[in-house]
Design a protein around this motif. Sequence first.
Motif, mmCIF file in Angstrom:
data_model
loop_
_atom_site.group_PDB
_atom_site.id
_atom_site.type_symbol
_atom_site.label_atom_id
_atom_site.label_comp_id
_atom_site.label_asym_id
_atom_site.label_seq_id
_atom_site.Cartn_x
_atom_site.Cartn_y
_atom_site.Cartn_z
ATOM 1 N N ARG A 218 0.828 -1.212 0.000
ATOM 2 C CA ARG A 218 0.000 0.000 0.000
ATOM 3 C C ARG A 218 0.863 1.262 0.000
ATOM 4 O O ARG A 218 0.626 2.190 -0.782
ATOM 5 N N GLU A 222 1.162 4.030 -3.157
ATOM 6 C CA GLU A 222 0.814 5.431 -2.940
ATOM 7 C C GLU A 222 1.986 6.345 -3.282
ATOM 8 O O GLU A 222 1.800 7.469 -3.753
ATOM 9 N N SER A 223 3.219 5.864 -3.065
ATOM 10 C CA SER A 223 4.397 6.692 -3.353
ATOM 11 C C SER A 223 4.701 6.761 -4.847
ATOM 12 O O SER A 223 5.334 7.705 -5.314
ATOM 13 N N PRO A 226 -0.484 7.563 -9.272
ATOM 14 C CA PRO A 226 -1.505 6.732 -9.932
ATOM 15 C C PRO A 226 -1.105 6.195 -11.298
ATOM 16 O O PRO A 226 -1.371 5.041 -11.619
ATOM 17 N N LEU A 248 -6.358 -0.035 -0.593
ATOM 18 C CA LEU A 248 -6.067 1.381 -0.788
ATOM 19 C C LEU A 248 -7.227 2.258 -0.325
ATOM 20 O O LEU A 248 -8.384 1.831 -0.346
ATOM 21 N N LYS A 252 -7.480 6.895 -3.626
ATOM 22 C CA LYS A 252 -6.344 6.315 -4.339
ATOM 23 C C LYS A 252 -6.789 5.168 -5.246
ATOM 24 O O LYS A 252 -6.332 5.057 -6.391
ATOM 25 N N SER A 253 -7.692 4.309 -4.756
ATOM 26 C CA SER A 253 -8.159 3.190 -5.580
ATOM 27 C C SER A 253 -8.917 3.697 -6.805
ATOM 28 O O SER A 253 -8.814 3.126 -7.893
#
Length: 402
Positions: A218, A222-223, A226, A248, A252-253
Amino acid sequence: MLFFSNILGAEVRDQADCVVGKVFDAVILHTESDCPPVIGVVVSDKRNLRQFINADSIENFGKNYLTLKNGFLDCAVDVPQEKDFIFLRDTVLDRQIVDLAGVRVVRVNDLQFGMIKGEMCLVTLDIGKLGLLRRLGLAGLNLFNFLQPELLEWKNVRLLGDKLQLSMGTKEMVKLHPADIANIIEKLNLNQGSELLQSLDKKTAARVLEELEPEIQRILVESLGPERAAGVMQKMSIDELVDLIQMLPDRKSKEIMENLPSDSTSSVRKILEFDEDTAGGLMTTEYVSVFPSTTVKEVVEQIRQSYQIHRGIYIVYIINENGNFKGVVSLRKLIISEYDQTMDELMDNEKKPTATSSQNILEVASLMTKYNLTSIAVLGADKKLLGVITVDDVMRHFVPHA
């Protein structure tokens, strides 16, 4: 041979033997040389200001001292800021290195120098406990030479920016099993792990991502952002992709889903309709399905064209024109059959066990164990084939951190 720990903090004396400062750092040039020469040192003078001394102005490198050819003011210049200069204290010392030979992450505790053709050159990195003792001034505690230096040759080191050093290049890295690369990433900090993951091709990165601990998955996704994350995640198996998307945050998802190709998005949404503790939530939609009238030759050709998207093909699933499940044919039976035989001829007359999309995973596992199945078809209420569950999927569900 001279160690960096012998140079750091060493007194710097000018031609009149006056102490003019102490060594703060040593600098080499970022080149392809196996043993790059020291091009100069950074000295902290009596006013605690840092100045650069070119190697041509250094008379002698010694243990805990350094002598200059001329006066300090005649030698000292501003510290250079060139990009191809490597400041060893900041960039190499105490940094982590991925040692591919031992499949481990190690720390640089000291550096070893040697005179080569009249120049002081960086030769090896000390990653052992003795290097750490030497740094602390406790090398004398190594009675009977119980600890031996553990050295990595500089020529085998590669720099990724100024954050990560690899003992071999990415080409050698991808030869490791994805689980081994995942173990290495889990021992690195976030920036280093992200840097290493991005250095891999997308297919390898996807397989490594599948092997990481869920929380690290996760954080890394995120880092990445997208667009980059979606590029890697679309190479993951559908069931693993669904698991990751579910972990997520909603925002974010949603961003990831918007960047995935339409076929991946459709498959993900199909599985997300089911509870994650049911057969529908565990199944994958990546399988080979054909009609009863399909010949062995046609099935083999279909497998050849689609093998890259399947991790392993052991069973071919037979469906009718409406998508209803009819049976299975094993890869073994395909291999020993004639090219003109049809799936209808090869299917067993015996009814094969199947799972329903709403069935509990424990029940599915019991069913697979009872009938010694490596995979099982998952059907909807209308008997249509929705997906399959493999024994690997079941094992990962019950032992997620193995």
